[in-house]
Motif scaffolding. Sequence first.
Motif, PDB file in Angstrom:
ATOM      1  N   GLU A   1      64.537  -9.729 122.516  1.00  0.00           N
ATOM      2  CA  GLU A   1      63.142  -9.282 122.428  1.00  0.00           C
ATOM      3  C   GLU A   1      63.036  -7.974 121.649  1.00  0.00           C
ATOM      4  OE1 GLU A   1      59.311  -9.435 122.412  1.00  0.00           O
ATOM      5  OE2 GLU A   1      60.412 -11.008 123.487  1.00  0.00           O
ATOM      6  N   VAL A   2      63.980  -7.065 121.849  1.00  0.00           N
ATOM      7  CA  VAL A   2      64.002  -5.819 121.079  1.00  0.00           C
ATOM      8  C   VAL A   2      64.126  -6.130 119.587  1.00  0.00           C
ATOM      9  CG1 VAL A   2      65.426  -3.783 120.565  1.00  0.00           C
ATOM     10  CG2 VAL A   2      64.886  -4.359 122.934  1.00  0.00           C
ATOM     11  N   ALA A   3      65.024  -7.042 119.241  1.00  0.00           N
ATOM     12  CA  ALA A   3      65.209  -7.414 117.839  1.00  0.00           C
ATOM     13  C   ALA A   3      63.980  -8.130 117.287  1.00  0.00           C
ATOM     14  CB  ALA A   3      66.440  -8.300 117.700  1.00  0.00           C
ATOM     15  N   ALA A   4      63.406  -9.031 118.084  1.00  0.00           N
ATOM     16  CA  ALA A   4      62.222  -9.770 117.634  1.00  0.00           C
ATOM     17  C   ALA A   4      61.068  -8.821 117.341  1.00  0.00           C
ATOM     18  CB  ALA A   4      61.820 -10.797 118.680  1.00  0.00           C
ATOM     19  N   ASN A   5      60.898  -7.812 118.181  1.00  0.00           N
ATOM     20  CA  ASN A   5      59.833  -6.830 117.941  1.00  0.00           C
ATOM     21  C   ASN A   5      60.039  -6.105 116.618  1.00  0.00           C
ATOM     22  OD1 ASN A   5      58.507  -7.391 120.342  1.00  0.00           O
ATOM     23  ND2 ASN A   5      59.534  -5.779 121.489  1.00  0.00           N
ATOM     24  N   ALA A   6      61.293  -5.748 116.319  1.00  0.00           N
ATOM     25  CA  ALA A   6      61.586  -5.054 115.068  1.00  0.00           C
ATOM     26  C   ALA A   6      61.315  -5.951 113.861  1.00  0.00           C
ATOM     27  CB  ALA A   6      63.037  -4.585 115.065  1.00  0.00           C
ATOM     28  N   VAL A   7      61.675  -7.218 113.975  1.00  0.00           N
ATOM     29  CA  VAL A   7      61.435  -8.164 112.875  1.00  0.00           C
ATOM     30  C   VAL A   7      59.940  -8.376 112.675  1.00  0.00           C
ATOM     31  CG1 VAL A   7      61.749 -10.552 112.121  1.00  0.00           C
ATOM     32  CG2 VAL A   7      63.660  -9.316 113.165  1.00  0.00           C
ATOM     33  N   ARG A   8      59.212  -8.530 113.770  1.00  0.00           N
ATOM     34  CA  ARG A   8      57.765  -8.732 113.666  1.00  0.00           C
ATOM     35  C   ARG A   8      57.091  -7.528 112.990  1.00  0.00           C
ATOM     36  NH1 ARG A   8      58.040  -9.662 119.397  1.00  0.00           N
ATOM     37  NH2 ARG A   8      58.545 -11.851 119.847  1.00  0.00           N
ATOM     38  N   ARG A   9      57.505  -6.315 113.373  1.00  0.00           N
ATOM     39  CA  ARG A   9      56.918  -5.114 112.770  1.00  0.00           C
ATOM     40  C   ARG A   9      57.220  -5.044 111.280  1.00  0.00           C
ATOM     41  NH1 ARG A   9      58.386  -2.674 117.768  1.00  0.00           N
ATOM     42  NH2 ARG A   9      60.424  -2.112 116.897  1.00  0.00           N
ATOM     43  N   ALA A  10      58.462  -5.335 110.916  1.00  0.00           N
ATOM     44  CA  ALA A  10      58.843  -5.288 109.499  1.00  0.00           C
ATOM     45  C   ALA A  10      58.046  -6.297 108.690  1.00  0.00           C
ATOM     46  CB  ALA A  10      60.343  -5.550 109.355  1.00  0.00           C
ATOM     47  N   ALA A  11      57.858  -7.491 109.233  1.00  0.00           N
ATOM     48  CA  ALA A  11      57.085  -8.515 108.533  1.00  0.00           C
ATOM     49  C   ALA A  11      55.609  -8.124 108.438  1.00  0.00           C
ATOM     50  CB  ALA A  11      57.237  -9.853 109.245  1.00  0.00           C
ATOM     51  N   ALA A  12      55.051  -7.644 109.542  1.00  0.00           N
ATOM     52  CA  ALA A  12      53.637  -7.270 109.551  1.00  0.00           C
ATOM     53  C   ALA A  12      53.347  -6.130 108.584  1.00  0.00           C
ATOM     54  CB  ALA A  12      53.214  -6.878 110.963  1.00  0.00           C
ATOM     55  N   ASP A  13      54.275  -5.180 108.477  1.00  0.00           N
ATOM     56  CA  ASP A  13      54.088  -4.054 107.558  1.00  0.00           C
ATOM     57  C   ASP A  13      53.954  -4.516 106.111  1.00  0.00           C
ATOM     58  OD1 ASP A  13      54.184  -2.264 109.635  1.00  0.00           O
ATOM     59  OD2 ASP A  13      56.267  -1.653 109.293  1.00  0.00           O
ATOM     60  N   ARG A  14      54.522  -5.676 105.797  1.00  0.00           N
ATOM     61  CA  ARG A  14      54.480  -6.183 104.429  1.00  0.00           C
ATOM     62  C   ARG A  14      53.542  -7.374 104.276  1.00  0.00           C
ATOM     63  NH1 ARG A  14      58.633  -3.667 105.946  1.00  0.00           N
ATOM     64  NH2 ARG A  14      59.875  -2.370 104.533  1.00  0.00           N
ATOM     65  N   GLY A  15      52.828  -7.702 105.340  1.00  0.00           N
ATOM     66  CA  GLY A  15      51.879  -8.808 105.274  1.00  0.00           C
ATOM     67  C   GLY A  15      52.543 -10.169 105.241  1.00  0.00           C
ATOM     68  N   TRP A  16      53.781 -10.248 105.730  1.00  0.00           N
ATOM     69  CA  TRP A  16      54.488 -11.523 105.744  1.00  0.00           C
ATOM     70  C   TRP A  16      54.228 -12.250 107.062  1.00  0.00           C
ATOM     71  CZ3 TRP A  16      60.061  -9.533 104.152  1.00  0.00           C
ATOM     72  CH2 TRP A  16      59.991  -9.016 102.845  1.00  0.00           C
ATOM     73  N   THR A  17      54.143 -13.571 106.984  1.00  0.00           N
ATOM     74  CA  THR A  17      54.009 -14.381 108.188  1.00  0.00           C
ATOM     75  C   THR A  17      55.386 -14.856 108.631  1.00  0.00           C
ATOM     76  OG1 THR A  17      53.725 -16.450 106.967  1.00  0.00           O
ATOM     77  CG2 THR A  17      51.732 -15.163 107.443  1.00  0.00           C
ATOM     78  N   LEU A  18      55.538 -15.096 109.930  1.00  0.00           N
ATOM     79  CA  LEU A  18      56.821 -15.568 110.433  1.00  0.00           C
ATOM     80  C   LEU A  18      57.205 -16.914 109.843  1.00  0.00           C
ATOM     81  CD1 LEU A  18      56.755 -14.608 114.235  1.00  0.00           C
ATOM     82  CD2 LEU A  18      57.949 -13.461 112.361  1.00  0.00           C
ATOM     83  N   GLY A  19      56.190 -17.744 109.570  1.00  0.00           N
ATOM     84  CA  GLY A  19      56.465 -19.064 109.025  1.00  0.00           C
ATOM     85  C   GLY A  19      57.079 -19.041 107.643  1.00  0.00           C
ATOM     86  N   ALA A  20      56.910 -17.926 106.920  1.00  0.00           N
ATOM     87  CA  ALA A  20      57.471 -17.800 105.575  1.00  0.00           C
ATOM     88  C   ALA A  20      58.656 -16.854 105.535  1.00  0.00           C
ATOM     89  CB  ALA A  20      56.387 -17.316 104.612  1.00  0.00           C
ATOM     90  N   LEU A  21      59.123 -16.444 106.717  1.00  0.00           N
ATOM     91  CA  LEU A  21      60.151 -15.416 106.787  1.00  0.00           C
ATOM     92  C   LEU A  21      61.543 -16.020 106.985  1.00  0.00           C
ATOM     93  CD1 LEU A  21      60.529 -12.284 106.931  1.00  0.00           C
ATOM     94  CD2 LEU A  21      60.491 -12.532 109.413  1.00  0.00           C
ATOM     95  N   ASN A  22      62.513 -15.426 106.312  1.00  0.00           N
ATOM     96  CA  ASN A  22      63.918 -15.773 106.505  1.00  0.00           C
ATOM     97  C   ASN A  22      64.629 -14.577 107.130  1.00  0.00           C
ATOM     98  OD1 ASN A  22      64.785 -18.482 104.801  1.00  0.00           O
ATOM     99  ND2 ASN A  22      62.966 -17.464 103.985  1.00  0.00           N
ATOM    100  N   LEU A  23      65.335 -14.800 108.215  1.00  0.00           N
ATOM    101  CA  LEU A  23      66.066 -13.738 108.897  1.00  0.00           C
ATOM    102  C   LEU A  23      67.552 -14.060 108.866  1.00  0.00           C
ATOM    103  CD1 LEU A  23      66.301 -11.217 110.741  1.00  0.00           C
ATOM    104  CD2 LEU A  23      65.921 -12.755 112.688  1.00  0.00           C
ATOM    105  N   MET A  24      68.344 -13.126 108.370  1.00  0.00           N
ATOM    106  CA  MET A  24      69.792 -13.285 108.401  1.00  0.00           C
ATOM    107  C   MET A  24      70.400 -12.259 109.335  1.00  0.00           C
ATOM    108  SD  MET A  24      72.730 -12.987 105.436  1.00  0.00           S
ATOM    109  CE  MET A  24      72.620 -11.197 105.377  1.00  0.00           C
ATOM    110  N   LEU A  25      71.177 -12.721 110.293  1.00  0.00           N
ATOM    111  CA  LEU A  25      71.967 -11.827 111.130  1.00  0.00           C
ATOM    112  C   LEU A  25      73.282 -11.565 110.411  1.00  0.00           C
ATOM    113  CD1 LEU A  25      71.579 -13.320 114.725  1.00  0.00           C
ATOM    114  CD2 LEU A  25      70.274 -11.474 113.679  1.00  0.00           C
ATOM    115  N   ALA A  26      73.540 -10.310 110.124  1.00  0.00           N
ATOM    116  CA  ALA A  26      74.805  -9.922 109.506  1.00  0.00           C
ATOM    117  C   ALA A  26      75.714  -9.420 110.616  1.00  0.00           C
ATOM    118  CB  ALA A  26      74.583  -8.836 108.459  1.00  0.00           C
TER     119      ALA A  26
END
Length: 237
Positions: A101-126
């Motif tokens: 949940e902590v990670a999901a919140n960070a990803v959501r904020r990063a996407a929202a800051d750039r106007g990206w939707t989750l449906g168009a987002l690619n997330l890679m765990l390194a």
Amino acid sequence: MTRNPQTVVITAHGQPSAPAPAEADLAATAAAVAAFLPGWDVRSATLAAAGRLEAMMEDGAVVYPFFMSRGYFTGTVLPARLQGRHCRLATPFGLASGLPEVAANAVRRAAADRGWTLGALNLMLAAHGSARGPRAAEAAEDFAARLRPLLPGCTLSLGYVEQDPRIKTAAASLPAQSVCLPFFAQAGDHVKQDLPEALEAACFSGIVLPVAGALPGAPALIAAAIRAASLDQDAAG
């Protein structure tokens, strides 16, 4: 009567080639965690700093492994260093139930800051991965499985430093609307050197988030795990 504070020692791998910076970073993490543990004596020690873990220990302390898995260091090195000590070993950071949940919140904020939707987002765990055994990759894969439902529509993949698929390979096909989350507790050489080199070689043009251990919400998560370990210790006693 004044009760002595409960002691916790937060420990991480550190950087054997240059112990001081990682030791300072871990001390800063400990200070952030201490804000959520009033009345506790919160200490820190990397395994790379010779003798520091032993110097920081107190009888009955909680030891918090700031690691991403139950691997070689948490399963072999740390118990050997703690042999003969009466302490409680908490669950490693990467296995915390609240970390997705902590990670999901960070990803959501990063996407929202750039106007990206989750449906168009690619997330890679390194992640680190390991040639020593499967535990590191299993922890990353388990984390990914717990994270996916929290980011509906997001495409999630994994890349590793020390095993296949390598980060360079995993990142090579990612589009611009991508986020890289380093599945590490601290920003050591793998994060500062290996990861940027791999992403540059892959022509990755997305966002790179801070390591999991530095995300907003991580100190509170660590504090909660320390409290839980202390309660288990009390119940066992």
